[in-house]
Design a protein around this motif. Structure first.
Motif, mmCIF file in Angstrom:
data_model
loop_
_atom_site.group_PDB
_atom_site.id
_atom_site.type_symbol
_atom_site.label_atom_id
_atom_site.label_comp_id
_atom_site.label_asym_id
_atom_site.label_seq_id
_atom_site.Cartn_x
_atom_site.Cartn_y
_atom_site.Cartn_z
ATOM 1 N N GLY A 79 4.951 0.132 -10.933
ATOM 2 C CA GLY A 79 5.597 0.612 -12.152
ATOM 3 C C GLY A 79 6.917 1.302 -11.901
ATOM 4 N N ALA A 80 7.345 1.345 -10.628
ATOM 5 C CA ALA A 80 8.629 1.956 -10.292
ATOM 6 C C ALA A 80 9.768 0.969 -10.538
ATOM 7 C CB ALA A 80 8.624 2.411 -8.832
ATOM 8 N N THR A 81 10.981 1.475 -10.494
ATOM 9 C CA THR A 81 12.170 0.652 -10.662
ATOM 10 C C THR A 81 12.832 0.437 -9.309
ATOM 11 O OG1 THR A 81 12.571 1.512 -12.885
ATOM 12 C CG2 THR A 81 14.444 0.502 -11.757
ATOM 13 N N LEU A 82 13.036 -0.830 -8.948
ATOM 14 C CA LEU A 82 13.741 -1.138 -7.705
ATOM 15 C C LEU A 82 15.240 -1.071 -7.957
ATOM 16 C CD1 LEU A 82 13.123 -2.072 -4.732
ATOM 17 C CD2 LEU A 82 13.784 -4.347 -5.504
ATOM 18 N N VAL A 83 15.940 -0.276 -7.155
ATOM 19 C CA VAL A 83 17.387 -0.106 -7.294
ATOM 20 C C VAL A 83 18.057 -0.795 -6.110
ATOM 21 C CG1 VAL A 83 19.283 1.540 -7.452
ATOM 22 C CG2 VAL A 83 17.069 2.080 -8.503
ATOM 23 N N PRO A 84 18.680 -1.949 -6.324
ATOM 24 C CA PRO A 84 19.304 -2.664 -5.206
ATOM 25 C C PRO A 84 20.677 -2.089 -4.859
ATOM 26 C CG PRO A 84 19.543 -3.941 -7.230
ATOM 27 C CD PRO A 84 18.757 -2.714 -7.589
ATOM 28 N N VAL A 85 20.923 -1.926 -3.574
ATOM 29 C CA VAL A 85 22.221 -1.455 -3.076
ATOM 30 C C VAL A 85 22.824 -2.597 -2.275
ATOM 31 C CG1 VAL A 85 23.424 0.260 -1.676
ATOM 32 C CG2 VAL A 85 21.353 0.913 -2.962
ATOM 33 N N PRO A 86 23.856 -3.263 -2.779
ATOM 34 C CA PRO A 86 24.366 -4.462 -2.097
ATOM 35 C C PRO A 86 24.899 -4.163 -0.703
ATOM 36 C CG PRO A 86 25.213 -4.302 -4.343
ATOM 37 C CD PRO A 86 24.564 -2.984 -4.039
ATOM 38 N N TYR B 124 9.527 -6.891 -1.872
ATOM 39 C CA TYR B 124 9.919 -5.555 -2.322
ATOM 40 C C TYR B 124 9.963 -5.435 -3.848
ATOM 41 C CZ TYR B 124 11.403 -5.030 2.585
ATOM 42 O OH TYR B 124 11.448 -4.997 3.958
ATOM 43 N N PRO B 125 10.643 -6.330 -4.555
ATOM 44 C CA PRO B 125 10.618 -6.212 -6.021
ATOM 45 C C PRO B 125 9.221 -6.389 -6.601
ATOM 46 C CG PRO B 125 11.750 -8.227 -5.332
ATOM 47 C CD PRO B 125 11.570 -7.388 -4.115
ATOM 48 N N ALA B 126 8.416 -7.251 -5.991
ATOM 49 C CA ALA B 126 7.042 -7.424 -6.471
ATOM 50 C C ALA B 126 6.246 -6.134 -6.290
ATOM 51 C CB ALA B 126 6.362 -8.573 -5.735
ATOM 52 N N ASP B 127 6.408 -5.463 -5.158
ATOM 53 C CA ASP B 127 5.704 -4.208 -4.911
ATOM 54 C C ASP B 127 6.124 -3.146 -5.923
ATOM 55 O OD1 ASP B 127 4.610 -5.506 -2.747
ATOM 56 O OD2 ASP B 127 5.837 -4.478 -1.245
ATOM 57 N N SER C 11 0.828 -1.204 0.000
ATOM 58 C CA SER C 11 0.000 0.000 0.000
ATOM 59 C C SER C 11 0.864 1.257 0.000
ATOM 60 C CB SER C 11 -0.931 0.008 1.212
ATOM 61 O OG SER C 11 -1.821 -1.089 1.185
ATOM 62 N N ALA C 12 1.943 1.240 0.781
ATOM 63 C CA ALA C 12 2.839 2.397 0.836
ATOM 64 C C ALA C 12 3.531 2.615 -0.506
ATOM 65 C CB ALA C 12 3.864 2.214 1.942
ATOM 66 N N VAL C 13 4.021 1.543 -1.097
ATOM 67 C CA VAL C 13 4.714 1.667 -2.385
ATOM 68 C C VAL C 13 3.759 2.175 -3.467
ATOM 69 C CG1 VAL C 13 5.830 0.344 -4.231
ATOM 70 C CG2 VAL C 13 6.497 -0.018 -1.850
ATOM 71 N N LEU C 14 2.541 1.634 -3.511
ATOM 72 C CA LEU C 14 1.563 2.072 -4.507
ATOM 73 C C LEU C 14 1.135 3.521 -4.269
ATOM 74 C CD1 LEU C 14 -0.683 -1.119 -4.760
ATOM 75 C CD2 LEU C 14 0.860 -0.236 -6.519
ATOM 76 N N ALA C 15 1.061 3.924 -3.010
ATOM 77 C CA ALA C 15 0.629 5.283 -2.704
ATOM 78 C C ALA C 15 1.690 6.324 -3.020
ATOM 79 C CB ALA C 15 0.241 5.375 -1.225
ATOM 80 N N LEU C 16 2.947 5.955 -2.879
ATOM 81 C CA LEU C 16 4.019 6.954 -2.905
ATOM 82 C C LEU C 16 4.899 6.907 -4.139
ATOM 83 C CD1 LEU C 16 5.109 6.654 0.839
ATOM 84 C CD2 LEU C 16 3.511 8.290 -0.166
ATOM 85 N N THR C 17 4.763 5.884 -4.991
ATOM 86 C CA THR C 17 5.605 5.799 -6.181
ATOM 87 C C THR C 17 4.770 5.390 -7.386
ATOM 88 O OG1 THR C 17 6.199 3.452 -5.937
ATOM 89 C CG2 THR C 17 7.566 5.053 -4.764
ATOM 90 N N GLY C 18 5.354 5.588 -8.563
ATOM 91 C CA GLY C 18 4.692 5.206 -9.800
ATOM 92 C C GLY C 18 5.709 5.078 -10.915
ATOM 93 N N PRO C 19 5.249 4.898 -12.144
ATOM 94 C CA PRO C 19 6.157 4.751 -13.282
ATOM 95 C C PRO C 19 7.152 5.919 -13.373
ATOM 96 C CG PRO C 19 3.926 4.189 -13.931
ATOM 97 C CD PRO C 19 3.829 4.755 -12.552
ATOM 98 N N GLY C 20 8.407 5.564 -13.602
ATOM 99 C CA GLY C 20 9.455 6.568 -13.696
ATOM 100 C C GLY C 20 10.184 6.821 -12.394
ATOM 101 N N ASP C 21 9.587 6.413 -11.265
ATOM 102 C CA ASP C 21 10.239 6.603 -9.972
ATOM 103 C C ASP C 21 11.201 5.458 -9.681
ATOM 104 O OD1 ASP C 21 8.766 8.903 -9.519
ATOM 105 O OD2 ASP C 21 7.194 7.860 -8.400
ATOM 106 N N GLU C 22 12.124 5.712 -8.766
ATOM 107 C CA GLU C 22 13.066 4.686 -8.313
ATOM 108 C C GLU C 22 12.915 4.459 -6.821
ATOM 109 O OE1 GLU C 22 16.580 5.430 -11.648
ATOM 110 O OE2 GLU C 22 16.872 6.132 -9.577
#
Length: 396
Positions: free
Chosen positions: A126-133, A118-121, A96-107
């Motif tokens: 429509g956002a891009t998940l950026v992994p930081v190892p 997290y990647p599924a959300d 719910s938080a991810v859908l409310a606060l991000t959308g296509p084009g966001d990271e």
């Protein structure tokens, strides 16, 4: 990325456990007792007929209990009417938080490896998940009794996080205590993360479901308590891990009223509301969580040490686990460089099921030789698993 219709690794490993009779140390499903008073509270509410929809924002008693819990444990002041939202588990709070606060084009930034929701959300929004190892830190002496036999642990690479931030970065998904590594982010690491979030105006959604399952001298510090973070942080937790009732699916999210309202605007179209008798019982139990959690931590820490000793005797290298349900192990001493290949053979080789850590890793620079073992099982099961693993290791 798993395609629609494919069997998940958790389903595959669970089926292997059933088929082979292996000890299942795969999923984080606790095989442990729950507080008797909590169970009695649910039964009383059900039998009394309190089984209809709760308010969309959650049972008022539970929202008040969450606010009091945050005040008592962390000094965080919340208005339960506007700053606490009850959800169908932490999973619903997160999506719910991810859908409310991000959308296509966001990271969306997150530390890698990460919880597989997290990647599924991110894909759903429509956002891009950026992994930081996460970095692997050098071995430490176990002088504080904090981890599985000393061993290496995981650390934040602050420079890597700074490099990952771009003008499109909107959200940091932070998970501490961390699944799948068992890492507790240190106050120093959190301070550096907070500085970057403030400097780049990032919102933080922090997943703290293991907040009461922290061992030894390690301490959980909510990032919302750091300077400049209360106004930009949504905190997620739940009852499932704390009370060993993962099937009840009662979670909550709290933070600034405007952010909670945004999350509620999405959540109402997912489940609307659920679990009235469970919410009522958990509201009563949160006030007495300290005594229960202390007992549970003792059981889990003993189980962790039993499993760590078995892994070490088997010739593997367990990583330090300061919290949660899981131990990571380097399986290269057995001649495997691919944890997935080992996990698919392990039920036949040793009669034990585990999960390859690579299924939690999103980046290309992965550590495919890590395997995750769960220790939220009864001690007799862990002893049996440790014996089987040691027997296999001695034969290699």
């Amino acid at each position: 990325m798993r395609r629609s219709g494919e069997t998940s690794i958790f389903t595959e490993m669970t089926e292997l456990a059933h088929r082979t009779g292996a000890v299942n140390l795969g999923q984080g499903v606790p095989d442990l007792d729950s507080p008797p008073a909590l169970l009695a509270g649910v039964a009383e509410a059900v039998l009394a007929g309190r089984n209809q929809y709760p308010p969309a924002a959650g049972h008022p008693a539970l929202r008040a209990a969450v606010a009091e819990h945050q005040r008592r444990h962390y000094g965080i002041e919340l208005d339960p009417a506007s700053q606490v939202l009850v959800t169908t588990g932490a999973t619903e709070a997160l999506v719910s938080a991810v859908l409310a606060l991000t959308g296509p084009g966001d990271e969306i930034l997150t530390f890698d490896p990460c919880y597989d929701a997290y990647p599924a959300d991110a894909r759903l929004s429509g956002a891009t998940l950026v992994p930081v190892p996460l970095a692997v830190e050098r071995d430490k002496d176990d002088e504080n009794g904090n981890g599985a036999g000393g061993g290496a642990g995981f650390a934040v690479d602050v420079a890597a996080l700074a490099r990952a931030i771009t003008p499109r970065s909107r959200l940091l998904l932070l998970n501490s205590p961390h699944n799948p590594t068992g890492k507790v982010f240190t106050p120093e690491e959190l301070a550096r993360i907070a500085e970057l979030c403030v400097a780049h105006d990032l919102t933080v959604v922090t997943d703290e479901v293991y907040e009461h399952l922290v061992y030894g001298e390690a301490r959980h510090v909510p990032i919302a308590t750091l300077p400049g973070m209360a106004e930009r942080t949504l905190t997620v937790s739940s009852a499932g891990k704390t009370f060993s009732v993962t099937g009840w699916k009662v979670g909550w999210i709290s933070g600034p009223a405007e952010l909670v309202a945004a999350v509620a605007s999405v959540k109402q179209w997912l489940t609307y509301a659920s679990g009235t008798p469970y919410q009522e019982a958990i509201a009563a139990a949160l006030g007495t969580v300290d005594e229960w959690a202390a007992e549970l931590r003792g059981v889990l820490a003993e189980g962790r040490d039993l499993l760590a000793a078995g892994l070490t005797e088997a010739g593997l290298t367990p990583f330090r686990a300061d919290a949660g349900y899981f131990l990571q192990a380097d399986v290269r001493p057995w001649g495997f460089t691919d944890g997935l290949a080992l996990c698919r053979q392990l039920p036949q080789l040793a009669g034990v099921v585990a999960i390859p850590t690579r299924v939690f890793q999103q980046g290309e620079d992965v550590m495919p030789w890590l395997v995750r073992f769960s220790f939220c099982r009864r001690h007799e099961a862990l002893r049996e698993a440790a014996t089987r693993l040691a027997r296999l290791g001695q034969g290699r």
